[in-house]
Scaffold this motif. Structure first.
Motif, PDB file in Angstrom:
ATOM      1  N   ALA A   1       6.225  10.919  -5.970  1.00 40.31           N
ATOM      2  CA  ALA A   1       7.685  10.843  -5.912  1.00 40.31           C
ATOM      3  C   ALA A   1       8.138   9.580  -5.195  1.00 40.31           C
ATOM      4  CB  ALA A   1       8.235  12.085  -5.211  1.00 40.31           C
ATOM      5  N   LEU A   2       7.443   9.228  -4.107  1.00 44.17           N
ATOM      6  CA  LEU A   2       7.773   8.007  -3.380  1.00 44.17           C
ATOM      7  C   LEU A   2       7.531   6.781  -4.248  1.00 44.17           C
ATOM      8  CD1 LEU A   2       8.536   6.548  -0.766  1.00 44.17           C
ATOM      9  CD2 LEU A   2       6.152   6.760  -0.027  1.00 44.17           C
ATOM     10  N   LYS A   3       6.435   6.794  -4.977  1.00 44.37           N
ATOM     11  CA  LYS A   3       6.112   5.676  -5.869  1.00 44.37           C
ATOM     12  C   LYS A   3       7.194   5.487  -6.917  1.00 44.37           C
ATOM     13  CE  LYS A   3       2.687   4.359  -9.364  1.00 44.37           C
ATOM     14  NZ  LYS A   3       1.419   4.748 -10.012  1.00 44.37           N
ATOM     15  N   ASP A   4       7.671   6.590  -7.511  1.00 44.88           N
ATOM     16  CA  ASP A   4       8.715   6.495  -8.535  1.00 44.88           C
ATOM     17  C   ASP A   4      10.006   5.926  -7.959  1.00 44.88           C
ATOM     18  OD1 ASP A   4       6.958   7.572 -10.347  1.00 44.88           O
ATOM     19  OD2 ASP A   4       7.763   9.604 -10.227  1.00 44.88           O
TER      20      ASP A   4
ATOM     21  N   GLY B   1       3.779   7.349   3.208  1.00 47.47           N
ATOM     22  CA  GLY B   1       4.473   6.107   3.484  1.00 47.47           C
ATOM     23  C   GLY B   1       4.073   4.993   2.547  1.00 47.47           C
ATOM     24  N   ALA B   2       4.764   3.889   2.690  1.00 45.42           N
ATOM     25  CA  ALA B   2       4.498   2.698   1.882  1.00 45.42           C
ATOM     26  C   ALA B   2       4.748   1.468   2.731  1.00 45.42           C
ATOM     27  CB  ALA B   2       5.393   2.675   0.647  1.00 45.42           C
ATOM     28  N   ALA B   3       4.042   0.402   2.432  1.00 48.40           N
ATOM     29  CA  ALA B   3       4.214  -0.871   3.136  1.00 48.40           C
ATOM     30  C   ALA B   3       4.598  -1.958   2.138  1.00 48.40           C
ATOM     31  CB  ALA B   3       2.929  -1.252   3.866  1.00 48.40           C
ATOM     32  N   PHE B   4       5.499  -2.866   2.570  1.00 46.95           N
ATOM     33  CA  PHE B   4       5.996  -3.946   1.735  1.00 46.95           C
ATOM     34  C   PHE B   4       5.851  -5.276   2.459  1.00 46.95           C
ATOM     35  CE2 PHE B   4       8.565  -0.189   1.296  1.00 46.95           C
ATOM     36  CZ  PHE B   4       8.789  -0.041  -0.055  1.00 46.95           C
ATOM     37  N   PRO B   5       5.780  -6.364   1.723  1.00 44.90           N
ATOM     38  CA  PRO B   5       5.973  -7.663   2.358  1.00 44.90           C
ATOM     39  C   PRO B   5       7.401  -7.730   2.912  1.00 44.90           C
ATOM     40  CG  PRO B   5       5.001  -7.917   0.182  1.00 44.90           C
ATOM     41  CD  PRO B   5       5.442  -6.493   0.291  1.00 44.90           C
ATOM     42  N   SER B   6       7.572  -8.357   4.048  1.00 47.81           N
ATOM     43  CA  SER B   6       8.906  -8.424   4.663  1.00 47.81           C
ATOM     44  C   SER B   6       9.915  -9.151   3.781  1.00 47.81           C
ATOM     45  CB  SER B   6       8.819  -9.119   6.025  1.00 47.81           C
ATOM     46  OG  SER B   6       8.290 -10.427   5.893  1.00 47.81           O
ATOM     47  N   THR B   7       9.447  -9.988   2.881  1.00 49.34           N
ATOM     48  CA  THR B   7      10.351 -10.727   1.999  1.00 49.34           C
ATOM     49  C   THR B   7      11.093  -9.816   1.022  1.00 49.34           C
ATOM     50  OG1 THR B   7       8.436 -11.154   0.574  1.00 49.34           O
ATOM     51  CG2 THR B   7       9.062 -12.893   2.115  1.00 49.34           C
TER      52      THR B   7
ATOM     53  N   SER C   1       0.831  -1.200   0.000  1.00 45.88           N
ATOM     54  CA  SER C   1       0.000   0.000   0.000  1.00 45.88           C
ATOM     55  C   SER C   1       0.866   1.250   0.000  1.00 45.88           C
ATOM     56  CB  SER C   1      -0.925   0.026   1.224  1.00 45.88           C
ATOM     57  OG  SER C   1      -0.177   0.199   2.415  1.00 45.88           O
ATOM     58  N   LEU C   2       0.305   2.315  -0.557  1.00 44.44           N
ATOM     59  CA  LEU C   2       0.846   3.662  -0.438  1.00 44.44           C
ATOM     60  C   LEU C   2      -0.190   4.484   0.324  1.00 44.44           C
ATOM     61  CD1 LEU C   2       2.161   4.282  -4.067  1.00 44.44           C
ATOM     62  CD2 LEU C   2       3.573   4.086  -2.021  1.00 44.44           C
ATOM     63  N   TRP C   3       0.275   5.370   1.212  1.00 43.57           N
ATOM     64  CA  TRP C   3      -0.699   6.115   2.001  1.00 43.57           C
ATOM     65  C   TRP C   3      -0.181   7.516   2.311  1.00 43.57           C
ATOM     66  CZ3 TRP C   3       1.593   7.696   6.442  1.00 43.57           C
ATOM     67  CH2 TRP C   3       2.632   6.905   6.961  1.00 43.57           C
ATOM     68  N   SER C   4      -1.112   8.416   2.556  1.00 42.33           N
ATOM     69  CA  SER C   4      -0.788   9.742   3.077  1.00 42.33           C
ATOM     70  C   SER C   4      -1.651   9.984   4.309  1.00 42.33           C
ATOM     71  CB  SER C   4      -1.056  10.826   2.021  1.00 42.33           C
ATOM     72  OG  SER C   4      -2.433  10.891   1.690  1.00 42.33           O
ATOM     73  N   TYR C   5      -1.184  10.888   5.173  1.00 45.22           N
ATOM     74  CA  TYR C   5      -1.795  11.017   6.477  1.00 45.22           C
ATOM     75  C   TYR C   5      -1.613  12.465   6.932  1.00 45.22           C
ATOM     76  CZ  TYR C   5      -2.424   9.708  11.464  1.00 45.22           C
ATOM     77  OH  TYR C   5      -2.846   9.594  12.758  1.00 45.22           O
ATOM     78  N   GLU C   6      -2.706  13.155   7.241  1.00 52.66           N
ATOM     79  CA  GLU C   6      -2.585  14.542   7.653  1.00 52.66           C
ATOM     80  C   GLU C   6      -3.709  14.952   8.596  1.00 52.66           C
ATOM     81  OE1 GLU C   6      -4.319  15.973   3.358  1.00 52.66           O
ATOM     82  OE2 GLU C   6      -3.114  17.411   4.488  1.00 52.66           O
ATOM     83  N   THR C   7      -3.447  16.000   9.371  1.00 54.17           N
ATOM     84  CA  THR C   7      -4.437  16.574  10.280  1.00 54.17           C
ATOM     85  C   THR C   7      -5.357  17.503   9.498  1.00 54.17           C
ATOM     86  OG1 THR C   7      -2.848  16.521  12.086  1.00 54.17           O
ATOM     87  CG2 THR C   7      -4.775  17.935  12.364  1.00 54.17           C
ATOM     88  N   ARG C   8      -6.645  17.360   9.716  1.00 54.36           N
ATOM     89  CA  ARG C   8      -7.633  18.243   9.092  1.00 54.36           C
ATOM     90  C   ARG C   8      -8.771  18.515  10.068  1.00 54.36           C
ATOM     91  NH1 ARG C   8      -8.888  15.853   3.029  1.00 54.36           N
ATOM     92  NH2 ARG C   8      -6.760  15.957   2.181  1.00 54.36           N
ATOM     93  N   SER C   9      -9.507  19.570   9.779  1.00 55.18           N
ATOM     94  CA  SER C   9     -10.741  19.838  10.515  1.00 55.18           C
ATOM     95  C   SER C   9     -11.870  19.047   9.875  1.00 55.18           C
ATOM     96  CB  SER C   9     -11.063  21.339  10.474  1.00 55.18           C
ATOM     97  OG  SER C   9     -10.062  22.084  11.117  1.00 55.18           O
ATOM     98  N   ARG C  10     -12.741  18.525  10.699  1.00 55.62           N
ATOM     99  CA  ARG C  10     -13.835  17.717  10.185  1.00 55.62           C
ATOM    100  C   ARG C  10     -15.125  18.519  10.138  1.00 55.62           C
ATOM    101  NH1 ARG C  10     -15.820  11.680  12.187  1.00 55.62           N
ATOM    102  NH2 ARG C  10     -17.258  11.321  10.472  1.00 55.62           N
ATOM    103  N   GLY C  11     -15.679  18.641   8.950  1.00 52.53           N
ATOM    104  CA  GLY C  11     -16.963  19.299   8.805  1.00 52.53           C
ATOM    105  C   GLY C  11     -18.095  18.416   9.285  1.00 52.53           C
ATOM    106  N   ARG C  12     -19.242  19.023   9.512  1.00 53.52           N
ATOM    107  CA  ARG C  12     -20.391  18.289  10.047  1.00 53.52           C
ATOM    108  C   ARG C  12     -20.801  17.121   9.144  1.00 53.52           C
ATOM    109  NH1 ARG C  12     -24.398  19.623  13.642  1.00 53.52           N
ATOM    110  NH2 ARG C  12     -23.549  21.722  13.844  1.00 53.52           N
ATOM    111  N   ASP C  13     -20.672  17.295   7.826  1.00 50.12           N
ATOM    112  CA  ASP C  13     -21.145  16.275   6.889  1.00 50.12           C
ATOM    113  C   ASP C  13     -20.034  15.337   6.429  1.00 50.12           C
ATOM    114  OD1 ASP C  13     -23.692  17.405   6.976  1.00 50.12           O
ATOM    115  OD2 ASP C  13     -23.220  18.818   5.361  1.00 50.12           O
TER     116      ASP C  13
END
Length: 305
Positions: free
Chosen positions: A151-154, A98-104, A7-19
């Motif tokens: 960029a991480l993917k490349d 970030g990215a996750a890999f099989p340990s192999t 997997s590839l992922w991004s993670y950030e702080t945001r304000s949550r709207g009501r909807d």
């Protein structure tokens, strides 16, 4: 996404709207998942078989067996296979990819066998050249997380494109265990590879970093976590049989061994500012904390790609 990357992922702080919904499918086909800061999954590194690469542009993160023993994580780090849970603190301003890999794949991508990374968090500078790390971290697009992911993917594609053929046990056995959610016979897999159990276990550990029995246990534990998260707590006794435990007590003991507490304790919202009287063990874990709308503005969002 290269097929070798889990997997590839991004993670950030945001304000949550009501909807704002808990899960949103974005125009590019990815999914965004919302986590409150009190969510235990935001505050814990749970056991897992994979290896992760994290690039942190925000506040520093800390991790450890306890708050007293927690230490700062390097800005760019590799998290090896995890056999024991740790407390995680991600800071107020979260901005990371970030990215996750099989340990192999640890040897091919990072130049060290997975066995050297088990239960360790290592600076990427100890594994890659300084120029490679600086290019990854100092990208001019660091403020734009989708560009950072690209960029991480490349970078990863250039490395996974040179993957060695590997040993047959390391190629097939971990995939088989994950496909069957850990419900496998180690003796049966050894026979299918034409090996004794001892030789099979030796080759498996050399490739995946963990003994096959522990690898299978952690795989089943991860399947259990997903099952509990999506199931009403009143039906958890039946989940234990579905995931392959002998009975409910067996499931509780195994969960406690890996997560540090039974599931009815672990999944309760974390944090000193939580009103414990508002927690009711009804429905799925995400529904246990009763709170008025709108939600607080300092909660965090995980965008899983």
């Amino acid at each position: 996404m290269t097929p070798e990357v889990t997997s590839l992922w991004s993670y950030e702080t945001r304000s949550r709207g009501r909807d704002r919904r808990s899960i949103v499918r974005t125009p590019d086909g990815s999914h965004e998942y919302w986590l409150d800061r009190s969510d235990p999954l935001l505050n814990t590194i749970l056991p897992g078989m994979g290896v992760s690469l994290i690039v942190n542009f925000g506040d520093l993160w800390t991790a450890g067996r306890s708050l007293v023993t927690s230490a700062f994580l390097p800005r760019v780090c590799v998290v090896g296979p995890v056999t024991e849970s740790r407390i995680l603190r991600v800071g107020r301003s979260v901005h990371a990819v970030g990215a996750a890999f099989p340990s192999t794949l640890a040897s091919d991508v990072f130049g060290v066998p997975a066995s050297e990374l088990v239960d360790r968090i290592v600076s990427l500078q100890d594994l890659w050249t300084c120029d490679d790390v600086e290019r990854l971290f100092a990208s001019p697009s660091r403020i734009d997380l989708p560009s950072c992911l690209s960029a991480l993917k490349d970078e990863l594609a250039s490395r996974t494109g040179r993957l060695s053929s590997g040993e047959k046990v390391g190629q097939t056995a971990p995939r088989f265990i994950k496909l069957h959610a850990g419900l496998v016979s180690i003796n049966g897999m050894a026979r299918s590879h034409g090996l004794s159990r001892r030789e099979f276990s030796r080759r498996f550990r050399a490739a995946a970093g963990l003994p096959p029995k522990l690898f299978a246990r952690i795989t089943r534990f991860q399947a259990l976590v997903h099952a509990l998260l999506s199931t009403d707590v009143s039906r958890w006794a039946s989940v234990s049989l579905d995931v392959g435990f002998y009975d409910h007590a067996h499931m509780i003991n195994e969960f406690r061994a890996f997560a540090g507490s039974p599931p009815t304790v672990f999944f309760q919202p974390h944090g000193s500012d939580i009103d414990r009287t508002k927690i009711q063990l009804r429905g799925r874990p995400s529904e246990w904390l009763r709170r008025p709308e709108p939600l607080a503005a300092d909660e965090s969002l995980i965008s899983s790609r």
